[in-house]
Design a protein around this motif. Sequence first.
Motif, mmCIF file in Angstrom:
data_model
loop_
_atom_site.group_PDB
_atom_site.id
_atom_site.type_symbol
_atom_site.label_atom_id
_atom_site.label_comp_id
_atom_site.label_asym_id
_atom_site.label_seq_id
_atom_site.Cartn_x
_atom_site.Cartn_y
_atom_site.Cartn_z
ATOM 1 N N SER A 23 -7.852 0.190 5.535
ATOM 2 C CA SER A 23 -8.266 -0.379 6.514
ATOM 3 C C SER A 23 -9.844 -0.391 6.946
ATOM 4 O O SER A 23 -10.247 0.558 6.585
ATOM 5 C CB SER A 23 -7.486 -0.544 7.831
ATOM 6 N N LEU B 158 -12.088 -7.917 -0.813
ATOM 7 C CA LEU B 158 -10.931 -6.807 0.136
ATOM 8 C C LEU B 158 -9.988 -6.680 -0.740
ATOM 9 O O LEU B 158 -9.262 -5.626 0.098
ATOM 10 C CB LEU B 158 -10.921 -8.602 1.108
ATOM 11 N N GLY B 159 -9.739 -7.819 -1.553
ATOM 12 C CA GLY B 159 -8.704 -6.842 -2.098
ATOM 13 C C GLY B 159 -8.684 -5.427 -2.532
ATOM 14 O O GLY B 159 -7.772 -4.656 -2.903
ATOM 15 N N GLU B 160 -9.389 -4.656 -3.209
ATOM 16 C CA GLU B 160 -9.788 -3.149 -3.657
ATOM 17 C C GLU B 160 -9.621 -2.809 -2.727
ATOM 18 O O GLU B 160 -8.275 -1.375 -2.572
ATOM 19 C CB GLU B 160 -11.299 -3.337 -4.528
ATOM 20 N N PHE B 161 -9.620 -3.147 -0.887
ATOM 21 C CA PHE B 161 -9.276 -1.916 -0.678
ATOM 22 C C PHE B 161 -8.022 -2.429 0.305
ATOM 23 O O PHE B 161 -7.370 -1.141 0.457
ATOM 24 C CB PHE B 161 -10.249 -2.410 1.187
ATOM 25 N N ASP B 162 -7.224 -3.222 0.015
ATOM 26 C CA ASP B 162 -5.678 -3.718 0.564
ATOM 27 C C ASP B 162 -4.691 -2.530 -0.697
ATOM 28 O O ASP B 162 -4.237 -2.276 -0.200
ATOM 29 C CB ASP B 162 -5.297 -5.035 0.263
ATOM 30 N N ARG B 163 -5.260 -3.093 -2.090
ATOM 31 C CA ARG B 163 -4.666 -2.128 -3.163
ATOM 32 C C ARG B 163 -5.020 -0.853 -3.062
ATOM 33 O O ARG B 163 -4.308 0.282 -3.019
ATOM 34 C CB ARG B 163 -5.056 -2.444 -4.115
ATOM 35 N N LYS C 125 -13.041 -14.857 3.312
ATOM 36 C CA LYS C 125 -11.784 -14.703 2.604
ATOM 37 C C LYS C 125 -11.029 -16.326 1.528
ATOM 38 O O LYS C 125 -10.428 -15.489 0.854
ATOM 39 C CB LYS C 125 -10.780 -14.515 3.933
ATOM 40 N N ALA D 210 -15.162 2.466 3.882
ATOM 41 C CA ALA D 210 -13.724 2.377 4.591
ATOM 42 C C ALA D 210 -14.589 2.159 5.966
ATOM 43 O O ALA D 210 -14.409 1.886 7.260
ATOM 44 C CB ALA D 210 -12.403 2.211 4.668
ATOM 45 N N ARG E 41 -13.133 -2.607 8.443
ATOM 46 C CA ARG E 41 -13.585 -3.705 9.635
ATOM 47 C C ARG E 41 -14.372 -4.621 9.112
ATOM 48 O O ARG E 41 -15.339 -4.083 9.196
ATOM 49 C CB ARG E 41 -13.924 -2.714 11.014
ATOM 50 N N ASN F 23 -4.706 0.778 -0.583
ATOM 51 C CA ASN F 23 -4.266 1.309 1.283
ATOM 52 C C ASN F 23 -5.065 1.326 2.415
ATOM 53 O O ASN F 23 -4.684 2.695 2.863
ATOM 54 C CB ASN F 23 -3.416 1.672 1.576
ATOM 55 N N GLN G 171 -12.252 -12.532 -1.705
ATOM 56 C CA GLN G 171 -10.666 -12.111 -1.786
ATOM 57 C C GLN G 171 -11.037 -10.980 -3.094
ATOM 58 O O GLN G 171 -10.092 -9.945 -2.876
ATOM 59 C CB GLN G 171 -10.137 -13.078 -2.837
#
Length: 308
Positions: A216, A207-212, A198, A189, A218, A214, A204
Amino acid sequence: MKLRQLQCFCAVVDADFNISRASEALHTTQPSVGKHLKQMEEELSSNLLVRSGGRILGLTANGEQILVWARRALQCTENIRAASRDSRQAHGTLTLATSHTHANYVILPAILEFTRRFPEVQIGVQQGAPEHVAEMVRSGKADIGVIHEPPDLPREVVAIPFLSAPQCLIMPLEHPLQTEPELTLEKLAHFPLIVQSKDRPQGQRVLGEFDRANLSVRVSVQALDADVMKTYVAAGLGIAVVPSYSFRELDQHFLFARDVSHIFEPGVSAVILRRDSYIRKCVFEFLEELSEGLPRSRVDALVTGGAR
């Protein structure tokens, strides 16, 4: 009831209830399409279409049910024609719909071997996003689709998974992550990320792994395929996660790759076929070249329920 009535009914639905476009697709006139629709509704004693001010707005509840059977009836008719053609000839065209990445790295070996064995069959390759590939198969414009397995598909098609590919992280040579003892999402990250769009399954998933977690991240560039991503990584715009099969020996001259299967789930590729359709012999042969996991018995059972 005549097949032409069913064809007009389905064509109007496929044209978003635009009779002008439906008539063009059927190579007929608007009055002719309207006449067949009216005759079909009179024979069924039921309104199939919602109308207002001379315009068709959509399907009635009964129309929704009839559409399913109308498509099935037309598919059965096409299956009969296809079976007859298949018994008479060992040539023709096999049309594949796929993504740029799959065209370059997944289906090419199968195409090479297939054309060696069946030189009389012409291969056509169409490229597009997963939803476009699925629509080409649904509409009969493509025999086979090969894509990353999408979450949603038209009910007229079936997805058969055949390839699970681990993910790798690619970076420019001498990048700090090249010598990092253990890669984690937190460490990734810290650097600009190049991802697939996306709206694509691969983008998907990453990016979903980073979202899960938490975290952020770039995103410096959104690209459509692995080749563009590799080019942009080599240019120094960021790092990227790509299927391992898309990293080749030649890429080592300007990129470094590391396994990140402990961070990201493998990408699943699937073939897309039209449900309840007649599967030509050349389609079976190509699928068996594509993967040992696509034997005729499995494909036939999933597509037609074994009803041959």
